[in-house]
Motif scaffolding. Structure first.
Motif, mmCIF file in Angstrom:
data_model
loop_
_atom_site.group_PDB
_atom_site.id
_atom_site.type_symbol
_atom_site.label_atom_id
_atom_site.label_comp_id
_atom_site.label_asym_id
_atom_site.label_seq_id
_atom_site.Cartn_x
_atom_site.Cartn_y
_atom_site.Cartn_z
ATOM 1 N N MET A 24 2.794 2.112 -3.364
ATOM 2 C CA MET A 24 2.121 2.896 -4.404
ATOM 3 C C MET A 24 2.709 4.299 -4.497
ATOM 4 S SD MET A 24 -1.898 1.681 -4.288
ATOM 5 C CE MET A 24 -2.215 2.162 -2.582
ATOM 6 N N GLY B 31 -0.769 -2.153 -7.220
ATOM 7 C CA GLY B 31 -2.125 -1.841 -6.794
ATOM 8 C C GLY B 31 -3.012 -3.072 -6.727
ATOM 9 N N CYS B 32 -2.792 -4.026 -7.628
ATOM 10 C CA CYS B 32 -3.587 -5.265 -7.627
ATOM 11 C C CYS B 32 -3.451 -6.032 -6.318
ATOM 12 C CB CYS B 32 -3.157 -6.168 -8.783
ATOM 13 S SG CYS B 32 -3.645 -5.591 -10.405
ATOM 14 N N SER C 117 0.839 -1.200 0.000
ATOM 15 C CA SER C 117 0.000 0.000 0.000
ATOM 16 C C SER C 117 0.872 1.247 0.000
ATOM 17 C CB SER C 117 -0.920 0.001 1.227
ATOM 18 O OG SER C 117 -1.738 -1.152 1.239
ATOM 19 N N ARG D 71 -7.100 2.649 -3.388
ATOM 20 C CA ARG D 71 -6.650 1.585 -4.280
ATOM 21 C C ARG D 71 -7.303 1.700 -5.655
ATOM 22 N NH1 ARG D 71 -7.696 -4.847 -3.273
ATOM 23 N NH2 ARG D 71 -6.216 -5.668 -4.828
ATOM 24 N N ARG E 191 -10.081 1.148 0.080
ATOM 25 C CA ARG E 191 -10.627 0.828 -1.242
ATOM 26 C C ARG E 191 -10.621 2.021 -2.178
ATOM 27 N NH1 ARG E 191 -16.157 -2.480 -1.754
ATOM 28 N NH2 ARG E 191 -14.733 -4.017 -0.827
ATOM 29 N N ALA F 134 -4.827 -1.551 1.386
ATOM 30 C CA ALA F 134 -5.038 -0.115 1.160
ATOM 31 C C ALA F 134 -6.528 0.198 1.214
ATOM 32 C CB ALA F 134 -4.460 0.294 -0.195
ATOM 33 N N ALA G 144 -2.130 -4.711 -3.369
ATOM 34 C CA ALA G 144 -2.133 -3.857 -2.175
ATOM 35 C C ALA G 144 -3.503 -3.937 -1.509
ATOM 36 C CB ALA G 144 -1.776 -2.423 -2.555
ATOM 37 N N ARG G 145 -3.845 -5.123 -1.052
ATOM 38 C CA ARG G 145 -5.212 -5.370 -0.572
ATOM 39 C C ARG G 145 -5.533 -4.682 0.741
ATOM 40 N NH1 ARG G 145 -2.156 -10.056 -0.226
ATOM 41 N NH2 ARG G 145 -1.815 -10.890 1.876
#
Length: 449
Positions: free
Chosen positions: A154, A205-206, A151, A216, A213, A211, A208-209
């Motif tokens: 990014m 970003g795919c 996250s 993201r 929503r 982060a 970076a779960r």
């Protein structure tokens, strides 16, 4: 803007670069402090340094010390720091890295056989850079299984997004590689490396779960648009599988478990519609790709046999590939096996091979091609063996494979960083899937003995 920029197009001058860089240092410091581990911090800073250096290409491409460019010195410094202070020596023995080491050994052997050991060292440094990124990502995930450091990673891509936005605001594009329009790459050297770096941002970003929503989704949208604005056909085409997998998994997982079946069907329909729209919008841009795929063998022939129209197909890629393949075929039996040596094409050909397998065949011979295919296969199998985000991981590896078919991410540091991130995440996911799951607790386990 500096009118003395490289022939590819305009570049920002120091009057813009320096103040923007100072501003971008603020979010970098915050991200580095919150990355959660030394390895995570290293990944965030290493990526940021590479992408900010790309904006200074007028200066970083010039020799600074010992005949090495600023970019080369930066890559060596990042690699050395990672090996000395970040990478745990035990992790260098990860079995998934054996094909990488095989490529390094082959590079050294080929370079020695062809009387150019320096070329082998240069390629070895590139693969060492990638290996450091792989292990750093792996170690960061071991400290942070929720991938919170991604996250913050990014932030590393803000230089790309900010400078691209500035080029749009100031209306400062560059001519496309195909010569049929303009592209927006924020004063960077070329759309190939820029778009690969932007695709790496989308990849981050795919996964970076953790982060928020909104953040993201905004980041994924920004990098998606950035790739389209960069206009590099190879990256746009390779990007499709990963974008579709992200859309499908994102929509499916956004609803309750009992609704995911119907949502998956909806996501597939949406994906098909988007692809259809894309085909219509880019039909002219990719028309020659269809012509090549209809008879690929017909365009792999002696370079002297290409007519005028054939030389223009896919920005002359079939001509480029044929030039390398026929030059390799004229080598000795030993060169057929070990190639002409790393980077031996420089000074002999006008452009690089534009295909990783073609380039590897010329530089490292059949043994090199076998090692490269083994590396891709090992990582793809590891992705398929993972749990949780298997679908996106497999799609990402397939996207990277497509990228290699018409450009050479292994020749670009941006491409090595992308594959390093992807492989580090893949290795961690594969190891996590291989560990036995704890057995569920039963009521009798709490009964007195």
């Amino acid at each position: 803007m500096n009118p003395q920029a490289l022939p590819y197009g305009p570049a920002f001058g120091l009057g813009v670069l320096v103040p923007v860089t100072v501003l971008l240092l603020v979010p970098l410091v915050i991200a580095a402090r919150r990355a959660g581990s030394a390895a995570g911090t290293f990944v965030v800073v290493a990526l940021w340094l590479r992408y900010i250096a790309g904006a200074y290409h007028l200066y970083m491409f010039k020799p600074l010390a010992g005949g090495l460019s600023g970019n080369a010195l930066l890559s060596i410094g990042v690699t050395a720091f990672g090996l000395l202070f970040v990478v745990r020596p035990a992790n260098l023995a990860l079995k998934w890295l054996l094909p990488v080491y095989a490529l390094v050994v082959l590079a050294l052997v080929s370079a020695t056989l062809n009387g150019d050991p320096a070329g082998g060292v240069n390629m070895g440094v590139k693969y060492a850079y990638m290996t450091v990124i792989v292990i750093a990502v792996f170690q960061a995930l071991r400290c942070d299984p929720e991938a919170r450091f991604l996250s913050w990673a990014m932030v590393s891509f803000l230089p790309l997004l900010v400078f691209q936005a500035l080029s749009l605001a100031l209306h400062l594009p560059k001519g496309s590689e195909d010569g049929d329009g303009v592209v927006w790459v924020g004063g960077y050297n070329h759309e190939a490396a820029f778009s690969v770096a932007m695709m790496t941002g989308f990849l981050v970003g795919c996964f970076a779960r953790s982060a928020p929503r909104v953040v993201r989704v905004a980041f994924l949208a920004a990098t998606f648009i950035g790739i389209l604005l960069a206009g590099y056909r190879t990256t746009i085409l390779a990007f499709v599988p990963l974008a579709l997998a992200t859309l499908l998994s994102g929509l499916t997982l956004s609803v309750r478990r009992d609704q995911r079946g119907s949502m998956a069907v909806t996501a597939v329909v949406v994906g098909v519609l988007l692809v259809s729209v894309g085909v219509l919008l880019y039909s002219t841009k990719f028309a020659d790709l269809g012509a090549f795929l209809s008879d690929p063998a017909g365009l792999i022939k002696s370079p002297r046999d290409f007519d005028y129209l054939e030389r223009r197909v896919m920005s002359a890629r079939p001509l480029i590939w044929s030039s390398y393949i026929y030059a390799w075929a004229e080598g000795t039996p030993l060169q057929h096996l070990f190639g002409f040596g790393p980077e031996s094409w420089e000074g002999l050909f006008k452009v690089y091979p534009h295909n990783t397998l073609v380039g590897t065949l010329y530089e490292l011979g059949w043994f090199g091609v076998a090692a490269m295919i083994t590396l891709w296969t090992v990582m793809f199998v590891a992705a398929a063996a993972s749990r949780g985000e298997r679908f996106k991981l497999v799609a990402a590896h397939f996207a990277f494979f497509l990228l290699n078919m018409a450009t050479m991410p292994f020749w670009q540091v941006e491409g090595l960083a992308m594959y390093g991130l992807l492989c580090g995440y893949t290795i961690y996911a594969a190891r996590a899937a291989a560990r036995p799951r704890p057995a569920p607790l039963r009521l009798r386990d709490f009964a007195p003995g």
